[in-house]
Design an enzyme around this catalytic site. Structure first.
Site, PDB file in Angstrom:
ATOM      1  CG  MET A 212      -1.743  -1.176   1.131  1.00  0.00           C
ATOM      2  SD  MET A 212      -3.380  -0.591   0.081  1.00  0.00           S
ATOM      3  CE  MET A 212      -4.624   0.067   1.202  1.00  0.00           C
ATOM      4  CG  HIS A 217      -4.361   2.486  -1.589  1.00  0.00           C
ATOM      5  ND1 HIS A 217      -4.457   3.174  -0.313  1.00  0.00           N
ATOM      6  CD2 HIS A 217      -5.308   2.493  -2.079  1.00  0.00           C
ATOM      7  CE1 HIS A 217      -5.845   3.154  -0.028  1.00  0.00           C
ATOM      8  NE2 HIS A 217      -6.427   2.786  -1.030  1.00  0.00           N
ATOM      9  CG  ASP A 218      -1.986   3.676   2.363  1.00  0.00           C
ATOM     10  OD1 ASP A 218      -3.082   3.882   1.902  1.00  0.00           O
ATOM     11  OD2 ASP A 218      -1.695   2.786   3.151  1.00  0.00           O
ATOM     12  CB  THR A 219       2.766   6.933  -0.718  1.00  0.00           C
ATOM     13  OG1 THR A 219       2.495   6.018  -1.738  1.00  0.00           O
ATOM     14  CG2 THR A 219       3.275   6.342   0.408  1.00  0.00           C
TER      15      THR A 219
END
Ligand SMILES: *[C@@H]1O[C@H](CO)[C@@H](O)[C@H](O)[C@H]1NC(C)=O
Ligand SMILES: *[C@@H]1O[C@H](CO)[C@@H](O)[C@H](O)[C@H]1NC(C)=O
Ligand SMILES: *[C@@H]1O[C@H](CO)[C@@H](O)[C@H](O)[C@H]1NC(C)=O
Ligand SMILES: *[C@@H]1O[C@H](CO)[C@@H](O)[C@H](O)[C@H]1NC(C)=O
Ligand SMILES: *[C@@H]1O[C@H](CO)[C@@H](O)[C@H](O)[C@H]1NC(C)=O
Length: 405
Positions: A212, A217-219
């Site tokens: 992720m 996605h989280d970055t």
């Protein structure tokens, strides 16, 4: 990606009985995961079935980035120069999970969120088609805690950061896969990828999902691009990886919901001939094209779903005789930002519709449906939703493909 309100907790509480029961493959608490890790079956079968254009297919999926953002990233741009940029590949809906589901099964069955989903066992996916021709396959999911793990997610045990998520692991969603231990043993993590690479035991069809952080996605696309550079650069010099290999870099979906859901995609590898390096292909493709291209290359049977009408990537279609359909200006008004009705649609009511029956009769460039799928569904053949006249798949209605194509 956007978190759904209907998350179904997958963890199974472990109870200290006198006779320990084996950890459920869906359990996500650390004790059960570590117990299962110690016994998980991992396999790496190999095969060498010649394809018409490539002998290995590798797709690497990134997350939630608008086309222009990805194209502007220096690392994605670097790899685009080494291959063919697909400037018109659309995701099939939002959010993530239905796109991953669609890319291997030829439909997303109305799914419009990211819950714990299990596709019924009588629905086949691309691995049925590959196994039918003796072609080996494997999925490599970065930081999946053990081979065949079916849990909802797994976090970094030191930092608590998201690592692995089930919604980005396409084949784990299919009960036709996870109920067979041999198949579950092929859904591995990236540590196993590096082992298989070193031992020259990579399969012929691979699906790679970074974690992720790594997938953006989280970055951000910058982090995803840096991960890609680190991961792919050595592979493009590695004879154990490059064996007439076609690599697809793509994104599950576009970030902005109010624009067309086009995703930056590149084809590269030693299966791309010199004269196509650095070119752009603006034909219309979608995630179903990924199945159709593999079918055309190895002359596989079909799933009888949207794989049948999807355009084959033209660098392959040119050699396999698959015609690339073109669409008129109405195409630009289709956004692919909303899921049509189906068994998994969380809106329910008029958004529920029955499990769709594959079209057991249509063929695509003489490729017919897999006989075992036909056998399962033939008695309901008249209820298929996948047949009709030639129209642009608009993303709102259940799309249709040209009957008898
Ligand atoms: C998403 O797709 C559209 C239209 O296909 C494309 O123009 C765009 O670059 C992508 N992202 C954004 C921010 O528009
Ligand atoms: C990867 O999977 C293997 C095999 O199940 C397991 O032993 C290993 O701990 C996993 N690695 C990571 C980083 O989770
Ligand atoms: C994700 O993978 C990268 C390397 O590819 C690693 O540095 C990172 O620790 C992993 N997990 C998280 C939560 O960032
Ligand atoms: C899809 O995009 C159209 C055009 O921008 C917009 O009107 C519509 O609200 C979007 N739908 C969703 C569900 O975001
Ligand atoms: C497929 O499985 C679903 C869910 O178990 C069931 O409702 C349906 O009747 C089955 N259809 C066929 C043709 O096997």
């Amino acid at each position: 990606m956007r978190f759904s309100t209907s998350l179904v907790a997958a963890s199974v509480a472990s109870v200290a009985w006198a006779i320990p029961t084996p950890a459920s493959p869906t359990a996500t608490d650390a004790a059960d995961v570590y117990a299962a890790q110690a016994t998980a079956l991992t396999e790496s079968p190999t095969s060498h079935v010649k394809g018409k254009v490539f002998d290995r297919y590798v797709s690497i999926w990134f997350e939630n980035t608008d086309y222009d953002m990805a194209a502007a990233d220096p690392n994605f741009a670097f790899f685009a120069k080494k291959g063919i940029t697909l400037s018109n590949l659309c995701a099939v809906t939002h959010p993530s999970e239905p796109n991953y589901m669609a890319a291997v099964g030829g439909d997303y069955f109305g799914l419009n969120s990211d819950p714990f989903t299990q596709v019924p066992e009588n629905v086949s996916s691309v691995v049925d088609l590959l196994e039918d021709k003796g072609i080996t396959w494997g999925l490599y999911q970065e930081d999946m805690p053990y081979t065949g793990f079916e849990g909802f997610s797994w976090v970094n045990q030191k930092t608590g950061a998201n690592d692995y998520v089930r919604k980005h692991n396409p084949e784990i969603l299919y009960n036709s896969v996870v109920t067979k231990p041999h198949r579950a043993s092929l859904i591995k993590n990236l540590t196993e990828f590096h082992k298989d690479l070193k031992a020259n035991k990579l399969p012929q069809w691979l699906f790679i999902t970074p974690n992720m952080t790594s997938d953006g996605h989280d970055t951000s696309v910058t982090v995803a691009g840096q991960w890609l550079k680190t991961f792919l650069t050595p592979l493009l010099k590695d004879k154990n990886f490059l064996q007439n290999t076609l690599v697809l870099l793509t994104f599950d979906e576009n970030e902005t919901y109010t624009i067309q859901n086009k995703v930056f995609s590149v084809l590269l590898g030693d299966a791309v001939p010199e004269y196509l390096v650095g070119t752009t292909d603006d034909s219309y493709y979608n995630h179903y094209s990924e199945i159709a291209t593999v079918e055309a290359n190895w002359n596989l049977h079909t799933l009888g779903r949207y794989d049948v009408g999807a355009n084959v990537f033209s660098n392959v279609g040119r050699s396999t005789g698959d015609q690339i359909r073109t669409f008129g200006p109405e195409f630009s008004s289709y956004y692919y930002n909303f899921s049509y009705p189906g068994i998994f649609n969380a809106l329910g009511g008029s958004y529920w519709s029955p499990q769709p029956v594959p079209d057991v009769y249509s063929t695509c460039n003489e490729r017919s449906i897999l006989p075992s799928i036909k056998e399962t569904w033939e008695k309901d053949a008249d209820q298929t939703v996948y047949t009709g006249s030639l129209v642009v798949p608009d993303g709102y209605h259940i799309p249709v493909y040209p009957k008898g194509k």
